[in-house]
Write an enzyme that holds these catalytic residues in place. Structure first.
Site, PDB file in Angstrom:
ATOM      1  N   CYS A 128       0.869  -1.191   0.000  1.00  0.00           N
ATOM      2  CA  CYS A 128       0.000   0.000   0.000  1.00  0.00           C
ATOM      3  C   CYS A 128       0.898   1.231   0.000  1.00  0.00           C
ATOM      4  O   CYS A 128       0.754   2.140   0.822  1.00  0.00           O
ATOM      5  CB  CYS A 128      -0.950  -0.005   1.186  1.00  0.00           C
ATOM      6  N   ALA A 129       1.821   1.267  -0.957  1.00  0.00           N
ATOM      7  CA  ALA A 129       2.959   2.181  -0.919  1.00  0.00           C
ATOM      8  C   ALA A 129       2.657   3.613  -1.342  1.00  0.00           C
ATOM      9  O   ALA A 129       3.313   4.550  -0.883  1.00  0.00           O
ATOM     10  CB  ALA A 129       4.081   1.632  -1.806  1.00  0.00           C
ATOM     11  N   ALA A 130       1.719   3.800  -2.266  1.00  0.00           N
ATOM     12  CA  ALA A 130       1.472   5.145  -2.800  1.00  0.00           C
ATOM     13  C   ALA A 130       0.919   6.066  -1.719  1.00  0.00           C
ATOM     14  O   ALA A 130       0.208   5.600  -0.823  1.00  0.00           O
ATOM     15  CB  ALA A 130       0.501   5.046  -3.970  1.00  0.00           C
TER      16      ALA A 130
ATOM     17  N   GLY B   7       5.877   8.281   0.337  1.00  0.00           N
ATOM     18  CA  GLY B   7       6.751   8.872   1.345  1.00  0.00           C
ATOM     19  C   GLY B   7       7.670   7.853   1.989  1.00  0.00           C
ATOM     20  O   GLY B   7       8.888   8.061   2.105  1.00  0.00           O
ATOM     21  N   LYS B   8       7.101   6.720   2.397  1.00  0.00           N
ATOM     22  CA  LYS B   8       7.895   5.692   3.048  1.00  0.00           C
ATOM     23  C   LYS B   8       8.774   4.954   2.035  1.00  0.00           C
ATOM     24  O   LYS B   8       9.875   4.493   2.367  1.00  0.00           O
ATOM     25  CB  LYS B   8       6.984   4.728   3.799  1.00  0.00           C
TER      26      LYS B   8
ATOM     27  N   ASP C 182       0.961  -1.296  -4.875  1.00  0.00           N
ATOM     28  CA  ASP C 182      -0.303  -0.620  -4.598  1.00  0.00           C
ATOM     29  C   ASP C 182      -1.264  -0.986  -5.722  1.00  0.00           C
ATOM     30  O   ASP C 182      -0.832  -1.250  -6.846  1.00  0.00           O
ATOM     31  CB  ASP C 182      -0.113   0.900  -4.532  1.00  0.00           C
TER      32      ASP C 182
ATOM     33  N   ASP D  65       1.554  -0.501   5.309  1.00  0.00           N
ATOM     34  CA  ASP D  65       0.828   0.726   5.665  1.00  0.00           C
ATOM     35  C   ASP D  65      -0.622   0.487   5.268  1.00  0.00           C
ATOM     36  O   ASP D  65      -1.064   0.873   4.183  1.00  0.00           O
ATOM     37  CB  ASP D  65       1.426   1.916   4.916  1.00  0.00           C
TER      38      ASP D  65
ATOM     39  N   CYS E 204      -2.825   5.194   9.874  1.00  0.00           N
ATOM     40  CA  CYS E 204      -3.009   6.576  10.331  1.00  0.00           C
ATOM     41  C   CYS E 204      -4.386   6.707  10.974  1.00  0.00           C
ATOM     42  O   CYS E 204      -5.133   7.645  10.709  1.00  0.00           O
ATOM     43  CB  CYS E 204      -2.831   7.573   9.181  1.00  0.00           C
TER      44      CYS E 204
END
Length: 407
Positions: free
Chosen positions: A243-245, A248-249, A264, A306, A359
């Site tokens: 779930c990279a998009a 930032g990470k 993603d 994430d 988050c």
């Protein structure tokens, strides 16, 4: 035009639960606005969403009966007007005049007198009534959500979270190289935070700031940088970023020397990740895959998950979420998170680490999720303490934990 666009988007968000950013950026007349008008329209929309609960309280005090059916959209004209009067300090004569024009343009001519009366009364009483920030703050949080925070963190902490939502969140950036933090903090008039992020003054176009174009830094909330640190030294290791998009990470990992595979399912969001990598001159293998179906052909040294979540920790940045989410969404997202974490558990090498993060402020998507995972996966153990950050001076609301595969 800027007020009409704000009205249209507000109707989309509140009526159809469409994400505010998506509705605003795709509005067919957005390109007709000057940069200044576009900025005003977005600020008006965000301010209205951020304070909607309190704004509705003021409007309800002026109405004997709320409009029903299609007529309910006239409330959005009033909401935009109150936001300008109460929080944006637009002169009353301008607000009243523009509200009358907007009422006609959206085919609510029969409500012109009502709109005028409501806004005039609220403007008049603004000088007579004084509301405590705590009252305003709690009105802006749906009851089910504020109660969930009180149950999780206590009354005082829940009120502090609500108060934090009254203010525009800070702009944090991550320097590409840690040893250049002092350089960029000085150039951009920013403050170096304990974690190495740089906090910048709010305002201005990000793309026009020094260092953006050549990829010397990227925008990333300070709290969102923490999950990568839980992986330890990643230099030379294979790391799967799930779930990279928007990346930032991914950029953090690549800058630290990891061999990153970023996955993603959103093609549009991955385009942003590709743009970020190109701008920062960092590399990662990018895959467009649905994690519910995809299986990698190898194991990885480490995984960063994430997970998709209710994002209640970032409502300061996306206040529309206050009014588009409901309590049932928490359980639905927790089910998805549990499934993704279980699938990812098969993709890390023995001795390898998985960092799970969201988050979200909801324990069901954080602390309770960890307990459930460890209970169902005897071959994993928790490493260190969980990371839980509440919205405020330290950044967005965030949760992260590291687990190690033991066999």
């Amino acid at each position: 035009m800027p007020r009409r666009i704000a009205y249209d988007v507000l109707c989309q968000v509140l009526g159809k639960k469409r994400p505010m950013d998506e509705a605003f950026n795709s509005h067919p007349h957005l390109d007709k606005l000057t940069p200044k008008a576009k900025s005003f329209s977005r600020a008006l929309l965000t301010t209205t969403m951020r304070h909607k609960g309190f704004i509705d309280h003021l409007i309800n005090e002026c109405l004997e009966k709320r409009p029903k059916g299609a007529a309910r959209d006239i409330l959005n004209v009033m909401r935009l007007g109150v936001a300008q009067l109460y929080f944006m300090h637009v002169p009353a004569h301008a607000v009243l005049s523009e509200a009358q024009i907007l009422t006609g343009r959206v085919d609510f001519m029969q409500y012109k007198k009502l709109v005028n009366a409501v806004l005039r009364r609220i403007d008049r009483e603004q000088a007579e009534k004084e509301f405590a920030p705590a009252f305003i703050a709690e009105k802006n949080i749906p009851i089910w959500l504020i109660e969930s925070w009180k149950n999780a963190y206590g009354e005082e902490a829940a009120q502090a979270i609500a108060l934090a939502h009254l203010k525009e969140p800070p702009l944090d950036i991550t320097p590409k190289y840690n040893d250049e933090a002092a350089i960029w903090a000085k150039r951009l008039n920013g403050e170096i935070l304990p974690n190495g992020s740089i906090r910048l003054p709010i305002g201005g176009r990000i793309e026009e700031l020094d260092g953006y174009g050549n990829g010397s830094w990227w925008v990333q909330d300070a709290a969102a940088t923490h999950p990568v640190t839980l992986l330890g030294d990643v230099k030379g290791k294979t790391v799967l970023d799930l779930c990279a998009a928007p990346g930032g990470k991914t950029m953090q990992l690549a800058a630290l020397g990891a061999n990153v595979t970023a996955v993603d399912k959103s093609t549009n969001r991955l385009k942003k990740l590709e743009e970020n990598l190109a701008r920062t001159h960092l590399k990662a293998d990018i895959l467009t895959k649905d994690l519910m179906e995809w299986e990698p052909d190898c194991e990885f040294d480490a995984i960063l998950l994430d997970a998709p979540c209710t994002a209640t920790g970032t409502l300061r940045r996306h206040p529309d979420g206050l009014w588009t989410k409901k309590s049932d969404d928490i359980r639905a997202m927790a089910d998805i998170q549990g499934t993704l974490w279980h699938r990812a558990s098969r993709w890390v090498k023995t001795g390898g680490t998985i960092v799970y993060c969201t988050c979200s402020l909801q324990p069901e998507e954080g602390e309770l999720m960890v307990k459930a995972f460890l209970k169902g996966h005897a071959n994993f153990e928790q490493i260190g303490d969980v990371y839980r950050n509440l919205p405020g001076a330290g950044g967005d609301g965030f949760f992260a934990v590291a687990v190690k595969r033991t066999s």
